[in-house]
Design a protein around this motif. Structure first.
Motif, PDB file in Angstrom:
ATOM      1  N   MET A   1      -4.310 -62.056 -35.339  1.00 40.71           N
ATOM      2  CA  MET A   1      -3.817 -63.315 -34.730  1.00 40.71           C
ATOM      3  C   MET A   1      -3.243 -63.675 -34.401  1.00 40.71           C
ATOM      4  O   MET A   1      -2.545 -63.616 -35.542  1.00 40.71           O
ATOM      5  CB  MET A   1      -5.717 -63.819 -35.173  1.00 40.71           C
ATOM      6  N   SER A  40     -13.471 -65.900 -23.658  1.00 37.53           N
ATOM      7  CA  SER A  40     -13.528 -65.023 -24.249  1.00 37.53           C
ATOM      8  C   SER A  40     -12.982 -63.481 -24.413  1.00 37.53           C
ATOM      9  O   SER A  40     -11.650 -62.967 -25.211  1.00 37.53           O
ATOM     10  CB  SER A  40     -14.550 -64.514 -24.661  1.00 37.53           C
ATOM     11  N   TRP A  47      -5.695 -62.983 -29.387  1.00 42.52           N
ATOM     12  CA  TRP A  47      -5.956 -62.302 -30.599  1.00 42.52           C
ATOM     13  C   TRP A  47      -5.428 -61.143 -30.976  1.00 42.52           C
ATOM     14  O   TRP A  47      -5.171 -60.845 -32.047  1.00 42.52           O
ATOM     15  CB  TRP A  47      -7.873 -62.291 -31.021  1.00 42.52           C
ATOM     16  N   SER A 192     -14.734 -63.611 -40.300  1.00 42.07           N
ATOM     17  CA  SER A 192     -15.921 -64.170 -39.642  1.00 42.07           C
ATOM     18  C   SER A 192     -15.113 -65.673 -39.296  1.00 42.07           C
ATOM     19  O   SER A 192     -15.196 -66.549 -38.716  1.00 42.07           O
ATOM     20  CB  SER A 192     -17.207 -63.929 -39.214  1.00 42.07           C
ATOM     21  N   ARG A 194     -12.169 -66.548 -39.997  1.00 45.53           N
ATOM     22  CA  ARG A 194     -11.538 -66.371 -39.362  1.00 45.53           C
ATOM     23  C   ARG A 194     -11.192 -66.780 -37.605  1.00 45.53           C
ATOM     24  O   ARG A 194     -10.473 -67.619 -37.069  1.00 45.53           O
ATOM     25  CB  ARG A 194     -10.437 -65.397 -39.403  1.00 45.53           C
ATOM     26  N   THR A 195     -12.453 -66.284 -36.843  1.00 43.96           N
ATOM     27  CA  THR A 195     -12.930 -66.611 -35.627  1.00 43.96           C
ATOM     28  C   THR A 195     -13.358 -67.583 -35.375  1.00 43.96           C
ATOM     29  O   THR A 195     -12.832 -68.884 -34.521  1.00 43.96           O
ATOM     30  CB  THR A 195     -14.231 -65.827 -35.425  1.00 43.96           C
ATOM     31  N   ARG A 209     -17.016 -68.346 -28.741  1.00 42.50           N
ATOM     32  CA  ARG A 209     -16.811 -67.739 -30.154  1.00 42.50           C
ATOM     33  C   ARG A 209     -17.733 -66.765 -30.044  1.00 42.50           C
ATOM     34  O   ARG A 209     -17.217 -64.863 -30.557  1.00 42.50           O
ATOM     35  CB  ARG A 209     -16.573 -68.537 -31.140  1.00 42.50           C
ATOM     36  N   LEU A 212     -16.969 -63.637 -28.483  1.00 38.88           N
ATOM     37  CA  LEU A 212     -15.929 -63.113 -29.283  1.00 38.88           C
ATOM     38  C   LEU A 212     -16.064 -62.153 -30.140  1.00 38.88           C
ATOM     39  O   LEU A 212     -15.572 -61.099 -29.881  1.00 38.88           O
ATOM     40  CB  LEU A 212     -14.996 -64.219 -29.310  1.00 38.88           C
ATOM     41  N   GLU A 213     -16.751 -62.384 -30.876  1.00 35.48           N
ATOM     42  CA  GLU A 213     -17.259 -61.418 -32.361  1.00 35.48           C
ATOM     43  C   GLU A 213     -18.077 -61.249 -31.925  1.00 35.48           C
ATOM     44  O   GLU A 213     -17.710 -59.514 -32.414  1.00 35.48           O
ATOM     45  CB  GLU A 213     -18.107 -62.855 -33.427  1.00 35.48           C
TER      46      GLU A 213
END
Length: 300
Positions: A1, A40, A47, A192, A194-195, A209, A212-213
């Protein structure tokens, strides 16, 4: 990231970086509201951008080693360098790093009778770009790189890893590589968490988010929790481990190693003060402690 930072000390540079971050947050706030899917996708691209800070490019190798290359299962080039002879100790760099960062460990390990093997993951150091092209990368490429290198060079007397490399090293040792000892310097927070930090830093909400995950998990082929360090130590699946972490590390929170030491039965924690996330790799006492742990014949 990666994300805009204020690493530069010049006031004008700091102001410029702050302005860039504010502009980034403003644009993400709009996209998050109008099109979370597009937000995202943009967040994933950010990232996957490999950081290029000067600290990550410093070279502490004491003398040239034998340079070669291998390829990952996906066909990406991995430049390797080895020094000395004897039982193998691997050096595993972190996100945006390269093998030269861990060069301070080479000479004392060679003197102790080890063969030291370092490598650059795709898109890092002297290796060619990975599947995302120049300046980009992702964790699975780092994982595949260490898998390929360790398959070629064999079981390990030890592994020294830094930052995200700690996650990579722990996963490979847990799943496939026989290793007698581990040294993890500045291990990172769970993905997780860190996101969530990433979302807060660049200014998007949970609707972006969570997308994104989900995308990251699809690309990795596993849940983000599979990269958590603490569960890997369950059942004594990891060898005697020395955790080394600076209390004032701004990139990887010190609490990570505190929590790991509390639940990891084979781990001990060495705390430093004022060495941060990069200088810790060249501190003589840190290097001596790491080499002492790797060459010890007693318990951790």
């Amino acid at each position: 990231m990666t994300m805009p930072t204020t690493l530069a000390q010049h006031p004008v540079a700091r102001l410029r970086a702050r302005a860039q971050l504010l502009a980034l947050r403003a644009s993400f706030a709009v996209q998050d509201l109008v099109s979370p899917a597009r937000a995202s996708a943009r967040a994933l691209d950010l990232w996957c951008t490999v950081p290029s800070g000067a600290g990550r490019r410093k070279d502490y190798r004491p003398f040239p080693g034998e340079v070669a290359s291998t390829r990952t299962s996906a066909g990406h080039e991995v430049v390797t360098e080895s020094w000395g002879s004897g039982p193998v100790v691997y050096l595993v760099h972190g996100w945006g790093g390269w093998r030269g960062q861990l060069g301070a460990f080479v000479e004392p390990l060679v003197a102790a009778g080890h063969r030291v093997v370092g490598f650059d993951a795709p898109g890092h150091g002297e290796s060619a770009p990975g599947e995302l092209g120049a300046g980009k990368g992702h964790i699975m490429e780092l994982l595949a790189a260490f898998e390929a290198v360790s398959t070629e060079h064999g079981p390990a007397a030890g592994v020294v890893a830094h930052s995200l490399g700690c996650t990579i090293a722990s996963l490979v040792v847990h799943d496939r590589l026989a290793a007698r000892r581990l040294v993890l310097v500045g291990p990172p927070a769970d993905f997780s968490a860190r996101t969530h930090e990433f979302a807060e830093a660049v200014g998007f909400t949970e609707r972006t988010r969570s997308r994104l995950e989900t995308t990251m998990e699809q690309e990795c082929g596993r849940p983000l929790s599979a990269f958590d360090l603490a569960p890997l130590a369950v059942g004594d699946r990891l060898p005697a481990t020395l955790l080394i972490h600076d209390q004032f590390d701004k990139e990887a929170p010190y609490r990570v190693s505190e929590e790991l030491a509390a639940v990891w039965p084979t781990a001990t924690l060495l705390t430093t003060l004022g060495l941060g996330h990069q200088r810790i790799l060249t501190d003589p006492e840190v290097v001596a402690a790491a080499v002492g742990h790797l060459t010890s014949t007693t318990g951790a």
